[in-house]
Design a protein around this motif. Structure first.
Motif, PDB file in Angstrom:
ATOM      1  N   LEU A   1      -5.153  -0.704  -0.430  1.00  0.00           N
ATOM      2  CA  LEU A   1      -4.690   0.374  -1.304  1.00  0.00           C
ATOM      3  C   LEU A   1      -3.261   0.758  -0.951  1.00  0.00           C
ATOM      4  O   LEU A   1      -2.426   0.965  -1.836  1.00  0.00           O
ATOM      5  N   ALA A   2      -2.965   0.833   0.349  1.00  0.00           N
ATOM      6  CA  ALA A   2      -1.609   1.167   0.775  1.00  0.00           C
ATOM      7  C   ALA A   2      -0.605   0.130   0.283  1.00  0.00           C
ATOM      8  O   ALA A   2       0.535   0.455  -0.056  1.00  0.00           O
ATOM      9  N   ARG A   3      -1.048  -1.123   0.219  1.00  0.00           N
ATOM     10  CA  ARG A   3      -0.149  -2.212  -0.193  1.00  0.00           C
ATOM     11  C   ARG A   3       0.136  -2.180  -1.700  1.00  0.00           C
ATOM     12  O   ARG A   3       1.244  -2.497  -2.127  1.00  0.00           O
ATOM     13  N   ILE A   4      -0.848  -1.796  -2.507  1.00  0.00           N
ATOM     14  CA  ILE A   4      -0.660  -1.837  -3.959  1.00  0.00           C
ATOM     15  C   ILE A   4      -0.334  -0.463  -4.537  1.00  0.00           C
ATOM     16  O   ILE A   4      -0.150  -0.332  -5.749  1.00  0.00           O
ATOM     17  N   HIS A   5      -0.246   0.539  -3.670  1.00  0.00           N
ATOM     18  CA  HIS A   5      -0.070   1.920  -4.135  1.00  0.00           C
ATOM     19  C   HIS A   5       1.401   2.336  -4.178  1.00  0.00           C
ATOM     20  O   HIS A   5       1.714   3.488  -4.469  1.00  0.00           O
ATOM     21  N   LEU A   6       2.318   1.397  -3.902  1.00  0.00           N
ATOM     22  CA  LEU A   6       3.738   1.764  -3.876  1.00  0.00           C
ATOM     23  C   LEU A   6       4.183   2.301  -5.226  1.00  0.00           C
ATOM     24  O   LEU A   6       4.854   3.324  -5.320  1.00  0.00           O
ATOM     25  N   TRP A   7       3.828   1.595  -6.292  1.00  0.00           N
ATOM     26  CA  TRP A   7       4.161   2.031  -7.647  1.00  0.00           C
ATOM     27  C   TRP A   7       2.869   2.201  -8.433  1.00  0.00           C
ATOM     28  O   TRP A   7       2.266   1.222  -8.845  1.00  0.00           O
ATOM     29  N   THR A   8       2.428   3.436  -8.590  1.00  0.00           N
ATOM     30  CA  THR A   8       1.194   3.740  -9.300  1.00  0.00           C
ATOM     31  C   THR A   8       1.525   4.545 -10.557  1.00  0.00           C
ATOM     32  O   THR A   8       2.250   5.541 -10.490  1.00  0.00           O
ATOM     33  N   PHE A   9       0.997   4.092 -11.677  1.00  0.00           N
ATOM     34  CA  PHE A   9       1.245   4.756 -12.952  1.00  0.00           C
ATOM     35  C   PHE A   9      -0.090   5.036 -13.624  1.00  0.00           C
ATOM     36  O   PHE A   9      -0.879   4.125 -13.848  1.00  0.00           O
TER      37      PHE A   9
ATOM     38  N   GLU B   1       9.499   4.980 -19.239  1.00  0.00           N
ATOM     39  CA  GLU B   1      10.843   4.865 -18.674  1.00  0.00           C
ATOM     40  C   GLU B   1      10.785   4.487 -17.201  1.00  0.00           C
ATOM     41  O   GLU B   1      11.537   3.622 -16.738  1.00  0.00           O
ATOM     42  N   ARG B   2       9.876   5.110 -16.457  1.00  0.00           N
ATOM     43  CA  ARG B   2       9.732   4.780 -15.039  1.00  0.00           C
ATOM     44  C   ARG B   2       9.228   3.351 -14.859  1.00  0.00           C
ATOM     45  O   ARG B   2       9.707   2.614 -13.985  1.00  0.00           O
ATOM     46  N   ILE B   3       8.289   2.947 -15.671  1.00  0.00           N
ATOM     47  CA  ILE B   3       7.757   1.591 -15.575  1.00  0.00           C
ATOM     48  C   ILE B   3       8.857   0.575 -15.859  1.00  0.00           C
ATOM     49  O   ILE B   3       8.955  -0.464 -15.184  1.00  0.00           O
ATOM     50  N   GLU B   4       9.705   0.865 -16.835  1.00  0.00           N
ATOM     51  CA  GLU B   4      10.811  -0.048 -17.150  1.00  0.00           C
ATOM     52  C   GLU B   4      11.750  -0.198 -15.969  1.00  0.00           C
ATOM     53  O   GLU B   4      12.185  -1.304 -15.619  1.00  0.00           O
ATOM     54  N   GLN B   5      12.071   0.906 -15.306  1.00  0.00           N
ATOM     55  CA  GLN B   5      12.969   0.852 -14.155  1.00  0.00           C
ATOM     56  C   GLN B   5      12.366   0.011 -13.038  1.00  0.00           C
ATOM     57  O   GLN B   5      13.046  -0.833 -12.437  1.00  0.00           O
ATOM     58  N   VAL B   6      11.092   0.232 -12.751  1.00  0.00           N
ATOM     59  CA  VAL B   6      10.438  -0.514 -11.676  1.00  0.00           C
ATOM     60  C   VAL B   6      10.293  -1.986 -12.049  1.00  0.00           C
ATOM     61  O   VAL B   6      10.526  -2.879 -11.230  1.00  0.00           O
ATOM     62  N   ALA B   7       9.917  -2.245 -13.286  1.00  0.00           N
ATOM     63  CA  ALA B   7       9.704  -3.625 -13.719  1.00  0.00           C
ATOM     64  C   ALA B   7      10.972  -4.454 -13.606  1.00  0.00           C
ATOM     65  O   ALA B   7      10.909  -5.652 -13.295  1.00  0.00           O
ATOM     66  N   MET B   8      12.137  -3.848 -13.827  1.00  0.00           N
ATOM     67  CA  MET B   8      13.391  -4.578 -13.793  1.00  0.00           C
ATOM     68  C   MET B   8      14.022  -4.631 -12.406  1.00  0.00           C
ATOM     69  O   MET B   8      14.877  -5.476 -12.149  1.00  0.00           O
ATOM     70  N   ARG B   9      13.601  -3.744 -11.501  1.00  0.00           N
ATOM     71  CA  ARG B   9      14.281  -3.651 -10.215  1.00  0.00           C
ATOM     72  C   ARG B   9      13.417  -4.024  -9.019  1.00  0.00           C
ATOM     73  O   ARG B   9      13.939  -4.193  -7.917  1.00  0.00           O
TER      74      ARG B   9
ATOM     75  N   ALA C   1      14.316 -10.889 -16.166  1.00  0.00           N
ATOM     76  CA  ALA C   1      14.354 -10.945 -14.709  1.00  0.00           C
ATOM     77  C   ALA C   1      14.112 -12.349 -14.174  1.00  0.00           C
ATOM     78  O   ALA C   1      13.946 -12.538 -12.969  1.00  0.00           O
ATOM     79  N   GLY C   2      14.067 -13.331 -15.046  1.00  0.00           N
ATOM     80  CA  GLY C   2      13.981 -14.715 -14.603  1.00  0.00           C
ATOM     81  C   GLY C   2      12.633 -15.137 -14.049  1.00  0.00           C
ATOM     82  O   GLY C   2      12.558 -16.089 -13.274  1.00  0.00           O
ATOM     83  N   LEU C   3      11.571 -14.468 -14.425  1.00  0.00           N
ATOM     84  CA  LEU C   3      10.243 -14.869 -13.975  1.00  0.00           C
ATOM     85  C   LEU C   3       9.906 -16.227 -14.587  1.00  0.00           C
ATOM     86  O   LEU C   3       9.957 -16.396 -15.806  1.00  0.00           O
TER      87      LEU C   3
END
Length: 529
Positions: A348-356, A198-206, A236-238
């Motif tokens: 790491l700081a740059r890619i660590h914003l959304w970690t699952f 559910e969290r991944i879906e929210q991040v992926a779309m927003r 999302a129009g990718l």
């Protein structure tokens, strides 16, 4: 509760000072001509240049609805009423300064008057909660010939979508479809994993920010990254493609060339230009699996590409651009890698914003059943041969698969391999209990690892002894037994075991100390040898 109307002066449709103004529809005044609408107060927002018109409209409202008090508010949108930033700011400041009393008053925001920019601003402020209340839209009476002319019309719009059953049901259904899509249609039961999706879906779309998927090898990071890409492309129009690379395969001088490309002649063997994977991912999604395996130089170049969307191909003197979205995967603890100096902290700081963190199969044992069916369906699609398990075989396999001591070291790769083997060998497309038993033996053998010294020594010690001593004594005794097993004699074993403390003793008799230690547990050196 008191009912309050908030609205903008309609400089054209609300206008008119002649007597015949009552013969035409005026959106603001019309809201006070409905018997089922009673207003306690009207907050009328008007630009200063239309002050005379605003007073006229206020007087007309009082004439139609004497019980309504009208308050005029000056709102100066400046020279350009189509300037969204200016109009929104003025309305935002007015809303923040207004003293709302939601416990005693009900608010309605009229969105029929004003420019489209002003109407959009009112809508956004209402949606954000800055301007609370319900939206109300007024419209003229229907045209045509009527014996008794109908009154003007209005409609109330409540943006609380939870109050609209059909809309709420539709949104819930769409969200369920998205979650099922990310899970490949597998009816997973693990609550932790379902919340993660559910969290991944929210991040992926927003969000277009980088995502980091962690978890053991075989947990499904690559598969999930591809599903996220498909979802973003659909909704999302990718526009670009999906580019996947395992960073563990990028070694030596070829790593930078593979990722960032090179120009002809930049090194031996560079006979033509190479665009590189980052440029191939322009407009799309780049999945860097095992990102912890990247070298420090490549990490620095990747960081610049993420921050500036530019990078230098190997041997080039001019930067190129690529606007890609990144998903990184790793089975390592990147924080430990940073501490060890093998991974850049700024990257790491740059890619660590959304970690699952994806759990392994052993942490999702209740999902093995649904995944078993998924693997059988996938085998059917890939090989054109339908295979199933009979009831006894399925029960036998799940009893083994869901047991707490079944390690599933390779996670979903092990499950996929097991189903593929059983399906391939199943006679007439039916997996039997004996096929399951054979596969269980095969899996157990694949999970065996050479035992370490202490683990071997543990088997030399009596089980009843190990069960009667504390865990920390058990670890110490196993170590002592392992040393005794590989030592020539009691003295050699004692010297290794007491190598530190023996230097602090005036009289050293390592063999005697070791003999007494073993005697505490009813053991002797020869027994262990």
């Amino acid at each position: 509760m008191k009912r309050v109307l908030i609205g903008l002066l309609g400089t054209k449709m609300d206008g008119g000072t002649e007597a015949w103004r009552w013969d035409r529809w005026r959106p603001t005044v019309s809201l006070f001509q409905h018997e089922d609408l009673a207003w306690d107060r009207m907050e009328l927002l008007a630009e200063p240049s239309f002050n005379i018109l605003a007073k006229q409209v206020a007087d007309d409202i009082r004439m139609v609805s004497p019980e309504t008090s009208v308050e005029l508010h000056r709102t100066d949108f400046g020279k350009d009423p189509w300037d969204l930033e200016k109009v929104y700011s003025v309305l935002h400041d007015w809303s923040r300064g207004y003293r709302f009393d939601p416990e005693n008053e009900e608010y309605f925001i009229h969105i029929t008057t004003g420019t489209h920019i002003a109407q959009i601003s009112l809508f956004l402020l209402n949606e954000a909660g800055t301007l609370p209340g319900k939206l109300i839209q007024s419209s003229p009476p229907p045209s045509g010939k009527f014996r008794n002319p109908p009154p003007p019309r209005y409609a109330v719009i409540d943006l609380d979508l939870s109050k609209y059953d059909q809309l709420s049901t539709r949104f819930e259904r769409e969200q369920t479809e998205v979650l099922d899509f990310l899970k490949s249609g597998i009816a997973t039961r693990n609550p932790t994993f379902n919340r993660l999706i559910e969290r991944i879906e929210q991040v992926a779309m927003r969000s277009k920010a980088p995502m980091l998927l962690t978890g053991p090898t075989g947990a499904g990071k690559s598969h999930l990254a591809k599903r996220i890409y498909d979802l973003r492309k659909q909704r999302a129009g990718l526009r670009g493609g999906f580019v996947e690379v395992n960073c563990a395969t990028l070694t030596g001088d070829t790593a930078a060339s593979a990722l960032f490309g090179h120009v002809r002649g930049s090194f031996t063997g560079a006979q033509k230009d190479r665009p590189g994977l980052l440029r191939e991912a322009d407009g799309g999604l780049l999945f860097l699996d095992e990102i912890g395996e990247l070298g420090l130089d490549e990490q620095a170049m990747l960081l610049r590409a993420l921050e500036d969307k530019t990078f230098l191909p190997v041997g080039a003197d001019r930067a190129v651009t690529s606007d890609f979205q990144l998903i990184a995967g790793t089975n390592k603890d990147l924080r430990a890698e940073v501490a060890a100096g093998t991974f850049r902290e700024d990257l790491l700081a740059r890619i660590h914003l959304w970690t699952f963190a994806l759990p392994g199969l052993a942490e999702r044992r209740e999902d093995i059943g649904p995944n078993l069916e998924f693997e059988l369906e996938k085998y059917h699609r890939n090989h054109g041969r339908a295979v199933s398990l009979n009831k006894e075989a399925r029960t036998h396999f799940l009893k083994f698969a869901e047991a707490v001591d079944t390690p599933w070291r390779g996670n979903f790769r092990d499950l996929n391999a097991a189903v593929t083997r059983m399906a391939t060998l199943a006679p007439r497309g039916r997996i039997r209990p004996e096929d399951v038993a054979e596969e269980i033996t095969r899996l157990k053998e694949s999970w065996q690892r050479p035992e370490r010294g202490c683990e071997v020594a543990r088997h030399r010690l009596p089980d009843d002894l190990l069960e009667t001593i504390d865990p920390f004594d058990r670890v110490q005794l196993c170590y002592v037994a392992e040393v005794c097993m590989r030592s020539k004699n009691l003295s050699d074993a004692g010297r290794e075991i007491f190598s530190v403390s023996r230097g602090k003793r005036a009289v050293t008799n390592d063999a005697d100390r070791l003999k007494k230690y073993l005697a505490r547990f009813g053991l002797c050196f020869d027994d262990l040898r």
